[in-house]
Design an enzyme around this catalytic site. Structure first.
Site, PDB file in Angstrom:
ATOM      1  N   ILE A 228      -4.745  12.736   3.581  1.00 12.92           N
ATOM      2  CA  ILE A 228      -5.427  12.719   1.663  1.00 12.92           C
ATOM      3  C   ILE A 228      -4.490  14.050   1.798  1.00 12.92           C
ATOM      4  CG2 ILE A 228      -6.863  13.527   0.241  1.00 12.92           C
ATOM      5  CD1 ILE A 228      -7.157  10.492   1.597  1.00 12.92           C
ATOM      6  N   ASP A 229      -3.976  13.544   0.084  1.00 14.53           N
ATOM      7  CA  ASP A 229      -3.075  14.882  -0.733  1.00 14.53           C
ATOM      8  C   ASP A 229      -3.677  15.862  -1.716  1.00 14.53           C
ATOM      9  OD1 ASP A 229      -3.505  13.541  -2.781  1.00 14.53           O
ATOM     10  OD2 ASP A 229      -1.516  12.860  -2.672  1.00 14.53           O
ATOM     11  N   ALA A 230      -3.348  16.492  -1.891  1.00 14.27           N
ATOM     12  CA  ALA A 230      -4.102  17.532  -2.968  1.00 14.27           C
ATOM     13  C   ALA A 230      -4.250  16.794  -4.176  1.00 14.27           C
ATOM     14  CB  ALA A 230      -2.984  18.536  -3.400  1.00 14.27           C
ATOM     15  N   ALA A 231      -3.986  15.879  -4.311  1.00 14.60           N
ATOM     16  CA  ALA A 231      -4.677  15.165  -5.784  1.00 14.60           C
ATOM     17  C   ALA A 231      -6.508  14.321  -4.888  1.00 14.60           C
ATOM     18  CB  ALA A 231      -3.731  14.025  -6.315  1.00 14.60           C
TER      19      ALA A 231
ATOM     20  N   VAL B  29      -6.407  11.896  -2.531  1.00 17.78           N
ATOM     21  CA  VAL B  29      -6.089  10.405  -2.542  1.00 17.78           C
ATOM     22  C   VAL B  29      -4.871  10.846  -1.171  1.00 17.78           C
ATOM     23  CG1 VAL B  29      -6.002   8.857  -5.103  1.00 17.78           C
ATOM     24  CG2 VAL B  29      -3.665  10.033  -4.050  1.00 17.78           C
TER      25      VAL B  29
END
Length: 159
Positions: free
Chosen positions: A18-21, A23
């Protein structure tokens, strides 16, 4: 009517993807497809481990593409459907659909693999046993190379 997949691979999205957004970072989908590919090759009797340690050839990816339709999140349960979409003399093309719990398509990917002579480092004909194993996966195939799937007809056609 939806085609029946040749092979299915299940996985759960891990937290580290999972990234900072919030997702899944887009590049991880290629790793998911590769996991499905490795399991698929094992399933048809041509494990990547055997090819890498004892084979006279390699099967590198020479082209990869993806279309992203919906975001994926931590702990999503995925089903990756893998299909052989083209079988050439020296290469094969695989298609992948990434589906969520409710069979919603989140992404589709495609990879092209070319048989590469380990010594010459150049293209070679797909080894006959691998070619035969792959050809059996094309509906209506007569087990010859240079066939591609025609989804509307549900059978192979000569290129």
């Amino acid at each position: 009517m939806r085609e029946t997949p040749v092979f299915e691979h299940k996985l759960t999205v891990p937290f580290q993807d999972i990234d900072a957004a919030g997702v899944v970072f887009y590049a991880h989908l290629f790793r998911y497809a590769h996991e499905a590919y490795e399991d698929f090759m094992q399933h048809i009797g041509h494990s990547l481990q055997d090819i890498l340690t004892a084979g006279s050839y390699l099967l590198p990816v020479v082209h990869a593409q993806a279309d992203y339709r919906r975001p994926l999140h931590h702990a999503d349960k995925l089903n990756i459907e893998l299909r052989l979409t083209k079988l050439g003399r020296t290469s094969c093309t695989l298609g992948y659909r990434v589906l969520g719990d409710n069979q919603t398509e989140h992404a589709s990917l495609q990879t092209v693999h070319v048989a590469l002579d380990r010594t010459r480092q150049g293209p070679q004909t797909l080894p006959a046993p691998l070619q035969a194993a792959l050809a059996r996966l094309i509906p209506g195939s007569d087990c010859r190379a240079d066939a591609s799937v025609n989804p509307g007809a549900g059978r192979a056609r000569k290129l």
